[in-house]
Design a protein around this motif. Structure first.
Motif, PDB file in Angstrom:
ATOM      1  N   THR A  12       0.863  -1.170   0.000  1.00 37.26           N
ATOM      2  CA  THR A  12       0.000   0.000   0.000  1.00 37.26           C
ATOM      3  C   THR A  12       0.902   1.224   0.000  1.00 37.26           C
ATOM      4  O   THR A  12       1.557   1.508   0.998  1.00 37.26           O
ATOM      5  CB  THR A  12      -0.914  -0.012   1.243  1.00 37.26           C
ATOM      6  N   ASN A  13       0.977   1.906  -1.147  1.00 37.48           N
ATOM      7  CA  ASN A  13       1.955   2.977  -1.349  1.00 37.48           C
ATOM      8  C   ASN A  13       3.361   2.497  -1.005  1.00 37.48           C
ATOM      9  O   ASN A  13       4.170   3.227  -0.435  1.00 37.48           O
ATOM     10  CB  ASN A  13       1.593   4.244  -0.581  1.00 37.48           C
ATOM     11  N   GLY A  14       3.630   1.252  -1.352  1.00 36.60           N
ATOM     12  CA  GLY A  14       4.952   0.679  -1.175  1.00 36.60           C
ATOM     13  C   GLY A  14       5.194   0.039   0.164  1.00 36.60           C
ATOM     14  O   GLY A  14       6.269  -0.499   0.411  1.00 36.60           O
ATOM     15  N   GLU A  53      -0.564  -3.102  -4.657  1.00 39.05           N
ATOM     16  CA  GLU A  53      -0.009  -4.201  -5.440  1.00 39.05           C
ATOM     17  C   GLU A  53       0.032  -5.452  -4.578  1.00 39.05           C
ATOM     18  O   GLU A  53       0.569  -5.441  -3.470  1.00 39.05           O
ATOM     19  CB  GLU A  53       1.398  -3.860  -5.943  1.00 39.05           C
ATOM     20  N   LYS A  54      -0.554  -6.510  -5.105  1.00 39.53           N
ATOM     21  CA  LYS A  54      -0.511  -7.793  -4.396  1.00 39.53           C
ATOM     22  C   LYS A  54       0.904  -8.363  -4.479  1.00 39.53           C
ATOM     23  O   LYS A  54       1.679  -8.014  -5.364  1.00 39.53           O
ATOM     24  CB  LYS A  54      -1.500  -8.772  -5.018  1.00 39.53           C
ATOM     25  N   ILE A 109       9.085   4.396  -5.361  1.00 44.68           N
ATOM     26  CA  ILE A 109       8.406   5.590  -4.860  1.00 44.68           C
ATOM     27  C   ILE A 109       6.938   5.240  -4.674  1.00 44.68           C
ATOM     28  O   ILE A 109       6.262   4.874  -5.635  1.00 44.68           O
ATOM     29  CB  ILE A 109       8.539   6.769  -5.857  1.00 44.68           C
ATOM     30  N   ASP A 110       6.449   5.327  -3.446  1.00 42.79           N
ATOM     31  CA  ASP A 110       5.066   4.973  -3.127  1.00 42.79           C
ATOM     32  C   ASP A 110       4.662   3.650  -3.771  1.00 42.79           C
ATOM     33  O   ASP A 110       3.559   3.500  -4.292  1.00 42.79           O
ATOM     34  CB  ASP A 110       4.098   6.097  -3.529  1.00 42.79           C
ATOM     35  N   GLY A 111       5.585   2.679  -3.749  1.00 44.79           N
ATOM     36  CA  GLY A 111       5.297   1.338  -4.247  1.00 44.79           C
ATOM     37  C   GLY A 111       5.507   1.142  -5.732  1.00 44.79           C
ATOM     38  O   GLY A 111       5.283   0.046  -6.241  1.00 44.79           O
ATOM     39  N   VAL A 112       5.961   2.174  -6.448  1.00 44.82           N
ATOM     40  CA  VAL A 112       6.152   2.077  -7.888  1.00 44.82           C
ATOM     41  C   VAL A 112       7.642   1.921  -8.180  1.00 44.82           C
ATOM     42  O   VAL A 112       8.447   2.772  -7.806  1.00 44.82           O
ATOM     43  CB  VAL A 112       5.588   3.325  -8.614  1.00 44.82           C
ATOM     44  N   SER A 113       8.003   0.847  -8.861  1.00 44.18           N
ATOM     45  CA  SER A 113       9.382   0.576  -9.243  1.00 44.18           C
ATOM     46  C   SER A 113       9.782   1.506 -10.384  1.00 44.18           C
ATOM     47  O   SER A 113       9.148   1.520 -11.433  1.00 44.18           O
ATOM     48  CB  SER A 113       9.503  -0.887  -9.690  1.00 44.18           C
TER      49      SER A 113
END
Length: 171
Positions: A12-14, A53-54, A109-113
């Motif tokens: 959740t947001n990384g 992201e699961k 960043i906030d869960g985004v690669s």
């Protein structure tokens, strides 16, 4: 969420969170003091959009770099500019995390690669392509915002491995 079960992890947001209750339109997770201290969660308001992201399974394609969901700290968004259809951001992480951020290296960043496009001191630049902007909350970031960051997992472990014998000798 149809295939999510109690105990599953959802970034959740990384931030890797464990599902402790399922609802028809969401889930509940416990958050520790460590999570609150290292992330932006303490400033989130009800209704804030987040990236979800699961967890990756052994049969899932890895479309970025290895991300654990163990946030290392908070970075400050210094600047946001449009470059054609892409969005360029300059961010400043905590000084102690700067050594893990390399040109053309990976960062979350906030869960985004994402790929680091430039490094100046411990500041770094990211370029967000239109597809990524459209599928994540990164499009909403502006100068002055703070984001959760996770540095490259391999860099962190490599540093520990290389310093292990040295720390033993100093003790």
């Amino acid at each position: 969420l149809s295939d999510v079960k109690l105990g599953d992890s959802i970034a959740t947001n990384g931030v890797c969170l464990t599902v402790v209750e399922l609802m028809s339109d969401g889930y509940v997770a416990d958050i520790s003091a460590e999570t609150v201290n290292l992330t932006g969660f303490s400033h989130y308001q009800v209704g804030k959009a987040v990236n979800l992201e699961k967890a990756v399974t052994p049969t899932t394609r890895l479309g970025g770099h290895m991300v654990s969901g163990h946030v290392d700290g908070i970075a400050h968004v210094d600047d946001r500019q449009f470059r054609g259809q892409a969005i360029e951001f300059w961010l400043t992480p905590p000084v102690e995390l700067g050594r893990y951020i390399a040109h053309k290296g990976s960062i979350t960043i906030d869960g985004v690669s994402l790929t680091v496009n430039e490094v100046q001191g411990h500041r770094f630049r990211l370029t967000i392509v239109p597809h990524t902007a459209g599928e994540t909350t990164l499009v909403d970031l502006k100068a002055g915002d703070n984001v959760n960051i996770e540095v490259d997992l391999i860099a962190r472990h490599l540093e520990r491995l290389m310093s292990y014998g040295t720390q033993e000798q100093e003790s």
